[in-house]
Design a protein around this motif. Structure first.
Motif, short mmCIF file in Angstrom:
data_model
loop_
_atom_site.label_atom_id
_atom_site.label_comp_id
_atom_site.label_asym_id
_atom_site.label_seq_id
_atom_site.Cartn_x
_atom_site.Cartn_y
_atom_site.Cartn_z
N ILE A 10 23.31 28.80 54.87
CA ILE A 10 24.58 28.36 55.27
C ILE A 10 25.18 27.23 54.28
O ILE A 10 24.39 26.65 53.70
CB ILE A 10 23.68 27.55 56.64
CG1 ILE A 10 23.23 28.48 57.73
CG2 ILE A 10 25.19 26.96 57.22
CD1 ILE A 10 22.57 27.60 58.62
N GLY A 11 26.30 27.38 54.18
CA GLY A 11 27.20 26.50 53.30
C GLY A 11 26.71 26.65 52.04
O GLY A 11 26.79 25.92 51.19
N GLY A 12 26.28 27.89 51.83
CA GLY A 12 25.66 28.17 50.27
C GLY A 12 24.43 27.92 50.14
O GLY A 12 23.79 27.81 48.87
N VAL A 13 23.65 27.20 51.05
CA VAL A 13 22.46 26.66 50.82
C VAL A 13 21.28 27.50 51.54
O VAL A 13 21.38 27.71 52.41
CB VAL A 13 22.26 25.08 51.36
CG1 VAL A 13 21.11 24.34 51.06
CG2 VAL A 13 23.27 24.25 50.72
N SER A 14 20.06 27.55 50.66
CA SER A 14 19.15 28.55 51.47
C SER A 14 18.55 27.57 52.52
O SER A 14 17.91 26.68 52.32
CB SER A 14 18.18 29.01 50.26
OG SER A 14 16.84 29.01 50.88
N CYS A 15 18.12 28.43 53.80
CA CYS A 15 17.52 27.76 54.67
C CYS A 15 16.06 27.52 54.38
O CYS A 15 15.23 26.52 54.80
CB CYS A 15 17.76 28.44 56.07
SG CYS A 15 19.47 28.42 56.60
#
Ligand SMILES: *Cc1c(COP(=O)(O)O)cnc(C)c1O
Length: 430
Positions: A10-15
């Motif tokens: 999400i938003g380029g960040v890994s969950c």
């Protein structure tokens, strides 16, 4: 967004990475989605005829990071308590762009509003009107007011989130014109309080644009009566919020552009037809601005099979999202640890609280899950965190804003020490 190794971002960040670093449950906000929504409202809620303003209903989700985004995009803010007011004040939000709502504001809250320089109070009843007038006089502070009208519309939604039927606790019934006129007459006598117009809010999660057209028609009709029979100019309409968001595939909200256009067109037509002095129109979206930008990440724990259900248990539940328990709200989710696996098991997602109603999602198709998998529940941005409690002494989750591959913790996770901090043993002198 799925990447090759099926790592959900999400938003380029890994969950996965967020869960590792920040723990679960975790409230994740896609900052760009919020910004785009804010922008959309500002772009489309514009009229050649009227001044327009978009007021964010802060009860949907409020924190300083959110207020910064709102301030950047020139939003107004709807608050309903001293606590929300305090949050706005301490984050340097422009006080003149605040609308203070509520059916039972306390004297302390009204004083706070006057001292902070709040722009507009939305009056709910005659008693409040008298109190505000006397406080404004005493403090020699000017303030604009709207009066909340109950137009008696039943917007199509679950009845517990419906506010404008004639017996609602909110506002004054449109049938009580004398009471409303008397309020305005008192206001007119005050050198400090200025009557600007009327407000209504007809419900929430509304899918039908016709409901808003009907609201505008009824307010316009009422404004016409006030103007022609009583000589009271109504310069402002504040039409409230209620625009829907997409929770599951069954929801198809009115696109924002269309909703904005329809509301303003209705105002333009009604103002022409009735020759109104209307100058300013506001709307107050909450849910439609923030719901879809938020999701909640949980870790799956134990599982259980009953005669007809397969349960997976998560490490949160009604304490961080009470909407399913409170009004049978529906959500969609994915096991993001198994994105490439077939969804073959009808699963019920249950929380960890001691309430049998603590069921987040009833009967959804998921792949076979394992202890330790991550479950992402979508569209939890509105009325999730803001309604969170410490039921069962669960600390409230952290909230994080993500954008362009960067993550920023905006509300830290509560700790046991935070909970303990309220404990005391102070004698009370009576
Ligand atoms: C709750 C509320 C809103 C926002 O409603 P949404 O359904 O979240 O858009 C706006 N105005 C008032 C007065 C409210 O009570």
């Amino acid at each position: 967004m799925r990447t090759k190794n099926s790592e959900y971002r999400i938003g380029g960040v890994s969950c996965e990475a967020l869960a590792e670093k920040m723990g679960t449950p975790l409230q994740i906000f896609d900052q760009e989605k919020i910004e785009n929504r804010l922008q959309e409202y500002q772009t489309y809620f514009k009229s050649h005829r009227f001044e327009t303003g978009v007021i964010y209903a802060s009860k949907a989700f409020l924190c300083k990071a959110m207020l910064e985004l709102l301030e950047e995009q020139n939003f107004c803010l709807d608050v309903v308590s001293g606590g929300e007011l305090h949050c706005a004040k301490t984050s340097s939000f422009t006080m003149s762009r605040i609308f203070f709502h509520g059916n039972n504001k306390s004297q302390a809250e009204l004083e706070q509003a006057l001292e902070y320089g709040v722009g507009t109070v939305v009056l709910d009843n005659p008693e409040e009107t008298e109190l505000l007038i006397s406080l404004a006089e005493e403090k020699r502070k000017r303030i604009d007011v709207l009066i909340r009208i109950n137009p008696g519309i039943e917007a199509h939604t679950h009845k517990y989130i419906m506010t404008a039927h004639l017996d609602s606790k909110f506002g004054i019934s449109i049938r009580k014109k004398e009471e409303i006129v008397n309020m305005i007459r008192s206001i007119e006598k005050s050198a400090f309080v200025n009557f600007e117009g009327i407000h209504a809010h007809i419900g929430s999660q509304i899918f039908d644009v016709q409901a808003f057209r009907e609201e505008v028609r009824i307010l316009a009709e009422f404004a016409e009566v006030l103007e022609k029979e009583d000589g009271i100019p109504v310069h402002t309409f504040d039409l409230g919020g209620g625009f829907a968001a997409t929770y599951t595939a069954e929801d198809s909200p009115i696109p924002i552009q269309e909703a904005c256009r329809a509301v303003l067109k209705a105002c333009e037509e009604e103002a022409d037809k009735r020759d109104l002095t209307l100058r300013r129109v506001f709307i107050e979206p909450g849910r439609s601005l923030i719901a879809e930008a938020g999701s909640t990440l949980y870790r799956i724990g134990f599982q259980k099979d009953t005669e007809s259900k397969h349960y997976i248990f998560i490490d949160g539940g009604m304490a961080d999202n009470i909407r399913p328990t409170l009004y049978q709200a529906k959500y969609n989710c994915d096991n993001i640890s198994r994105l490439n696996e077939a969804k073959t098991v009808w699963t019920t997602v249950a929380g960890k609280c001691c309430e049998s109603g603590d069921i987040l999602i009833e009967d959804i198709l998921l792949p076979p899950c394992e202890n330790g998998d991550l479950l992402l529940v979508y569209t939890t941005g509105a009325y999730g965190y803001s309604m969170a409690s410490n039921y069962n002494r669960l600390p409230r989750p952290a909230a994080v804003f993500v954008k362009n591959g960067n993550a920023r913790c905006v509300l830290r996770r509560e700790t046991f020490q935070d909970l303990e901090a309220l404990e005391c043993s102070d004698p009370v002198e009576i």
